[in-house]
Design a protein around this motif. Structure first.
Motif, PDB file in Angstrom:
ATOM      1  N   LYS A 351       0.828  -1.214   0.000  1.00 19.50           N
ATOM      2  CA  LYS A 351       0.000   0.000   0.000  1.00 19.50           C
ATOM      3  C   LYS A 351       0.862   1.265   0.000  1.00 19.50           C
ATOM      4  O   LYS A 351       0.540   2.256  -0.655  1.00 19.50           O
ATOM      5  CB  LYS A 351      -0.924   0.005   1.221  1.00 19.50           C
ATOM      6  CG  LYS A 351      -2.033  -1.037   1.172  1.00 19.50           C
ATOM      7  CD  LYS A 351      -2.888  -0.962   2.440  1.00 19.50           C
ATOM      8  CE  LYS A 351      -4.025  -1.984   2.430  1.00 19.50           C
ATOM      9  NZ  LYS A 351      -4.831  -1.903   3.670  1.00 19.50           N
ATOM     10  N   THR A 355       0.854   4.234  -2.814  1.00 14.45           N
ATOM     11  CA  THR A 355       0.644   5.641  -2.446  1.00 14.45           C
ATOM     12  C   THR A 355       1.726   6.510  -3.093  1.00 14.45           C
ATOM     13  O   THR A 355       1.445   7.562  -3.678  1.00 14.45           O
ATOM     14  CB  THR A 355       0.696   5.824  -0.913  1.00 14.45           C
ATOM     15  OG1 THR A 355      -0.101   4.816  -0.298  1.00 14.45           O
ATOM     16  CG2 THR A 355       0.215   7.200  -0.497  1.00 14.45           C
ATOM     17  N   TYR A 465      -7.544  -0.567  -1.575  1.00 10.39           N
ATOM     18  CA  TYR A 465      -6.689   0.608  -1.389  1.00 10.39           C
ATOM     19  C   TYR A 465      -6.364   1.249  -2.744  1.00 10.39           C
ATOM     20  O   TYR A 465      -6.434   2.470  -2.899  1.00 10.39           O
ATOM     21  CB  TYR A 465      -5.419   0.190  -0.651  1.00 10.39           C
ATOM     22  CG  TYR A 465      -4.590   1.336  -0.126  1.00 10.39           C
ATOM     23  CD1 TYR A 465      -4.849   1.894   1.119  1.00 10.39           C
ATOM     24  CD2 TYR A 465      -3.525   1.855  -0.864  1.00 10.39           C
ATOM     25  CE1 TYR A 465      -4.080   2.949   1.621  1.00 10.39           C
ATOM     26  CE2 TYR A 465      -2.754   2.905  -0.375  1.00 10.39           C
ATOM     27  CZ  TYR A 465      -3.039   3.442   0.865  1.00 10.39           C
ATOM     28  OH  TYR A 465      -2.283   4.485   1.360  1.00 10.39           O
ATOM     29  N   LEU A 469      -7.146   5.012  -4.222  1.00 12.89           N
ATOM     30  CA  LEU A 469      -6.125   5.882  -4.825  1.00 12.89           C
ATOM     31  C   LEU A 469      -6.598   6.418  -6.176  1.00 12.89           C
ATOM     32  O   LEU A 469      -6.422   7.595  -6.500  1.00 12.89           O
ATOM     33  CB  LEU A 469      -4.816   5.111  -5.013  1.00 12.89           C
ATOM     34  CG  LEU A 469      -3.977   4.842  -3.766  1.00 12.89           C
ATOM     35  CD1 LEU A 469      -2.851   3.865  -4.096  1.00 12.89           C
ATOM     36  CD2 LEU A 469      -3.393   6.142  -3.198  1.00 12.89           C
ATOM     37  N   ILE A 508       2.801  14.299   1.275  1.00 10.54           N
ATOM     38  CA  ILE A 508       2.861  12.842   1.191  1.00 10.54           C
ATOM     39  C   ILE A 508       4.034  12.376   2.051  1.00 10.54           C
ATOM     40  O   ILE A 508       5.177  12.809   1.851  1.00 10.54           O
ATOM     41  CB  ILE A 508       3.049  12.381  -0.291  1.00 10.54           C
ATOM     42  CG1 ILE A 508       1.822  12.771  -1.128  1.00 10.54           C
ATOM     43  CG2 ILE A 508       3.227  10.868  -0.359  1.00 10.54           C
ATOM     44  CD1 ILE A 508       1.933  14.098  -1.810  1.00 10.54           C
ATOM     45  N   ILE A 534      -5.698   9.796   2.748  1.00 13.30           N
ATOM     46  CA  ILE A 534      -5.558   8.337   2.724  1.00 13.30           C
ATOM     47  C   ILE A 534      -4.366   7.952   3.595  1.00 13.30           C
ATOM     48  O   ILE A 534      -3.404   8.721   3.727  1.00 13.30           O
ATOM     49  CB  ILE A 534      -5.375   7.810   1.272  1.00 13.30           C
ATOM     50  CG1 ILE A 534      -5.548   6.281   1.213  1.00 13.30           C
ATOM     51  CG2 ILE A 534      -4.050   8.256   0.659  1.00 13.30           C
ATOM     52  CD1 ILE A 534      -5.699   5.726  -0.216  1.00 13.30           C
ATOM     53  N   SER A 535      -4.454   6.785   4.195  1.00 12.94           N
ATOM     54  CA  SER A 535      -3.311   6.243   4.955  1.00 12.94           C
ATOM     55  C   SER A 535      -3.440   4.730   4.977  1.00 12.94           C
ATOM     56  O   SER A 535      -4.533   4.195   4.793  1.00 12.94           O
ATOM     57  CB  SER A 535      -3.302   6.796   6.388  1.00 12.94           C
ATOM     58  OG  SER A 535      -4.490   6.398   7.057  1.00 12.94           O
ATOM     59  N   ASN A 536      -2.324   4.059   5.192  1.00 16.94           N
ATOM     60  CA  ASN A 536      -2.367   2.587   5.195  1.00 16.94           C
ATOM     61  C   ASN A 536      -2.403   1.993   6.603  1.00 16.94           C
ATOM     62  O   ASN A 536      -2.343   0.780   6.757  1.00 16.94           O
ATOM     63  CB  ASN A 536      -1.210   1.990   4.375  1.00 16.94           C
ATOM     64  CG  ASN A 536       0.152   2.335   4.941  1.00 16.94           C
ATOM     65  OD1 ASN A 536       0.283   3.221   5.786  1.00 16.94           O
ATOM     66  ND2 ASN A 536       1.180   1.651   4.462  1.00 16.94           N
ATOM     67  N   ALA A 555       2.244   5.028   5.264  1.00 20.54           N
ATOM     68  CA  ALA A 555       2.003   6.078   4.261  1.00 20.54           C
ATOM     69  C   ALA A 555       0.856   6.954   4.725  1.00 20.54           C
ATOM     70  O   ALA A 555      -0.172   6.442   5.183  1.00 20.54           O
ATOM     71  CB  ALA A 555       1.658   5.446   2.914  1.00 20.54           C
ATOM     72  N   ARG A 556       1.029   8.263   4.614  1.00 24.12           N
ATOM     73  CA  ARG A 556      -0.056   9.209   4.902  1.00 24.12           C
ATOM     74  C   ARG A 556      -0.050  10.297   3.836  1.00 24.12           C
ATOM     75  O   ARG A 556       1.018  10.751   3.416  1.00 24.12           O
ATOM     76  CB  ARG A 556       0.151   9.915   6.248  1.00 24.12           C
ATOM     77  CG  ARG A 556       0.214   9.038   7.464  1.00 24.12           C
ATOM     78  CD  ARG A 556       0.251   9.933   8.705  1.00 24.12           C
ATOM     79  NE  ARG A 556       0.503   9.170   9.921  1.00 24.12           N
ATOM     80  CZ  ARG A 556       0.386   9.664  11.158  1.00 24.12           C
ATOM     81  NH1 ARG A 556       0.009  10.938  11.311  1.00 24.12           N
ATOM     82  NH2 ARG A 556       0.633   8.929  12.205  1.00 24.12           N
ATOM     83  N   VAL A 557      -1.238  10.729   3.445  1.00 27.35           N
ATOM     84  CA  VAL A 557      -1.361  11.872   2.534  1.00 27.35           C
ATOM     85  C   VAL A 557      -2.327  12.874   3.155  1.00 27.35           C
ATOM     86  O   VAL A 557      -3.486  12.535   3.449  1.00 27.35           O
ATOM     87  CB  VAL A 557      -1.876  11.447   1.140  1.00 27.35           C
ATOM     88  CG1 VAL A 557      -2.016  12.676   0.239  1.00 27.35           C
ATOM     89  CG2 VAL A 557      -0.944  10.418   0.510  1.00 27.35           C
TER      90      VAL A 557
END
Length: 561
Positions: A351, A355, A465, A469, A508, A534-536, A555-557
């Protein structure tokens, strides 16, 4: 802002037909098999399907050796099947991009058969034929697939050039008849209604006319002639002619596969107003884990190198050209095994990498099975491998050094092209649901844990996921058109960057490690409101800390306004 285009806003899904879905139980994927899975691709949300070659071929290089550009390989079906597939793709508001392989043909192509018959054949000059030099080949070029790039023809006492397999003779683009034949072939498919071309090693089509020797390597008979056939003297002239004669007359997506190009060259190939191609596939980032002797020479990837490479391309083509975004394809190993952790953090790292790719500027390319987190395979013996490049390397290395079998196999496990070519994992049933027969290449044994059937019903799956995206790309213009800027260039575990469009910003944050590094919010990032897009991992959105520890492969956005 760069000019808006549908192909910039699209997400492309690559299908390797032989391994995608088999409808008739012969163990080989086919066009009807693809048709059966179009609703799956529509569910994922992709816009364009790129089909690896489906043309008539003796399959020396799995379809990249074409014997008839205007007919369909028997194993894949009929022209009627193809036309029906195209219709069904368009019915679902998706587009179809075909592979164009015109640096070379098969040696079983009619042109080459006729060329071989006589030195006086009108087709002789469709290819490169030369007499030997000092009792050896015309020059010392090495084939990409090992050994000499020249094959001797007893009947005419001359050699022909093949940068790839000896069954893939190179076309002579200096001959205007060759160019005309290629353009006619392109028009044939465009008139059927296809929506674009991915062009195989298209920057090889112009050779330095004298075909000089390459600088010799100590102790080696052959040397890379790439300097004399990559990005050759007439390459831009040929592509502009192709654009003028064919591409400009349709609304298309075009991408040129171009090994060995620089950012400066890519600006010329993709520059708006230069009338060549929309974008290129470059290889810099997938060569970062290769040692000095090439892809089989394994080297640990440094995150700093990956950042430097992607940043150079992102900034280099900004406002000038356009990037294609990929981490794997039919020629590259599986990205979660290569850039992530396909064991303990398989889900998280798959994921995270997705991202990363989908938030860069450019058109993202998903390779079949990537959206499920499919991994590399370790077949027990060389007999299970099918790829000509892998088998040639194995035979060459084993004849030199039998003691190093485990090292040779480790290189194949890491970099072999068959990693990408194991059958698509549809279900936990026999042969992963790919075929009711015996698959042409073995299925990866982990299909019972990794398959589409399970992921379609799991809200937290890699498939879901990817779907999110793709939706974000359609909802937020900044994901497509925002400019890229790197932050924390020196950090050895975190890859973080921003995207900017007008008053909006995206931040990101990606942890490329199994450690837990601390991320400090950059002071220069001013905003009134932040939203986690979004984040995993599940994140407490009320968490307003200025510094936080990232979990392994997190991962974070954030969207900042």
């Amino acid at each position: 802002m760069t000019k808006k285009e549908w192909w910039k806003e699209s997400v492309v899904y690559q299908i390797y037909p032989r391994s995608f879905n088999d409808s008739n139980g012969d163990g080989i994927g086919d066009l009807k098999g693809i048709m059966e899975k179009l609703d799956y691709l529509k569910e994922l949300g992709v816009d364009v399907i790129w089909l690896s070659p489906v043309y008539q071929s003796p399959n020396d290089d799995n379809g990249y050796d074409i014997s008839d550009y205007q007919s369909i390989m028997d194993e894949f079906g009929t022209m009627q099947d193809f036309e029906e597939l195209l219709q069904e793709i368009h019915k679902r508001d998706m587009k179809l991009m075909m592979d164009l392989v015109v640096n070379h043909t098969s040696d079983e192509h009619e042109w080459f058969r006729l060329a071989k018959q006589s030195k006086d054949s009108p087709y002789r000059d469709y290819y490169y034929w030369k007499p030997g030099k000092n009792g050896a080949e015309p020059n010392n070029w090495e084939s990409v697939f090992s050994g000499s790039a020249w094959e001797y023809d007893e009947d005419s006492n001359e050699y022909y050039l093949h940068i790839f397999s000896k069954k893939q003779p190179d076309l002579n683009w200096e001959n205007p008849k060759v160019r005309s034949e290629v353009f006619d072939t392109m028009k044939f498919w465009l008139e059927k209604g296809i929506d674009g071309f991915r062009m195989d090693v298209i920057n090889f089509i112009s050779k330095v006319p004298s075909l000089p020797d390459a600088p010799a390597l100590e102790g080696k008979k052959y040397a890379s002639g790439a300097d004399f056939y990559m990005n050759g003297p007439k390459i831009h002239e040929y592509l502009q002619e192709m654009n003028q004669q064919v591409l400009s007359k349709y609304d298309l997506i075009t991408v040129g596969e171009m090994p060995g190009i620089t950012v400066e060259q890519a600006k010329l190939y993709t520059g708006e107003g230069r009338n060549e191609l929309n974008m290129v596939f470059q290889f810099e980032h997938v060569d970062l884990d290769s040692g000095p002797t090439g892809k089989w020479d394994l080297k640990e990837l440094q995150l700093s190198d990956l950042k430097a490479s992607f940043t150079k391309w992102q900034k280099g083509l900004e406002q000038v050209g356009w990037n294609s975004l990929y981490l794997n394809n039919h020629d590259q190993p599986r990205m979660v095994s290569r850039f992530g952790n396909d064991d303990e953090y398989w889900l998280e790292s798959a994921k995270m990498l997705a991202t990363f790719l989908h938030f860069l500027q450019g058109t993202p390319y998903i390779y079949q099975g990537e959206e499920l987190g499919m991994t590399n395979v370790r077949f027990p013996t060389i007999d299970d491998y099918k790829d000509i490049e892998t088998l040639n390397m194995y035979n060459e290395k084993i004849s030199e050094d039998k003691e190093n079998l485990s090292q040779i196999m480790n290189s194949i496990y890491a970099k072999g092209r068959d990693n990408a070519r194991t059958p698509m994992q549809w279900s936990s049933g026999p042969n992963a649901g790919f075929t009711s027969g015996t698959p042409w290449i073995k299925v990866n044994p982990n299909y019972q844990e990794i398959n589409a059937e399970q992921q379609l019903v799991d809200d937290h799956s890699i498939f879901q996921y990817y779907k999110k995206l793709i939706q974000l790309r359609k909802q937020h213009e900044i994901v497509v058109y925002g400019t890229y800027d790197l932050i924390l260039p020196e950090h050895s575990e975190i890859y973080a960057f921003t995207r900017t469009l007008g008053d909006e910003k995206l931040l990101i944050i990606l942890n490329f490690s199994d450690g837990q590094p601390e991320f400090e919010w950059p002071q220069e990032l001013e905003y009134e409101k932040k939203e986690l897009l979004i984040s995993n991992y599940s994140i407490d959105q009320e968490d307003e800390q200025e510094a936080f520890k990232l979990l392994p492969y997190e991962a974070r956005v954030y969207k900042l306004t």
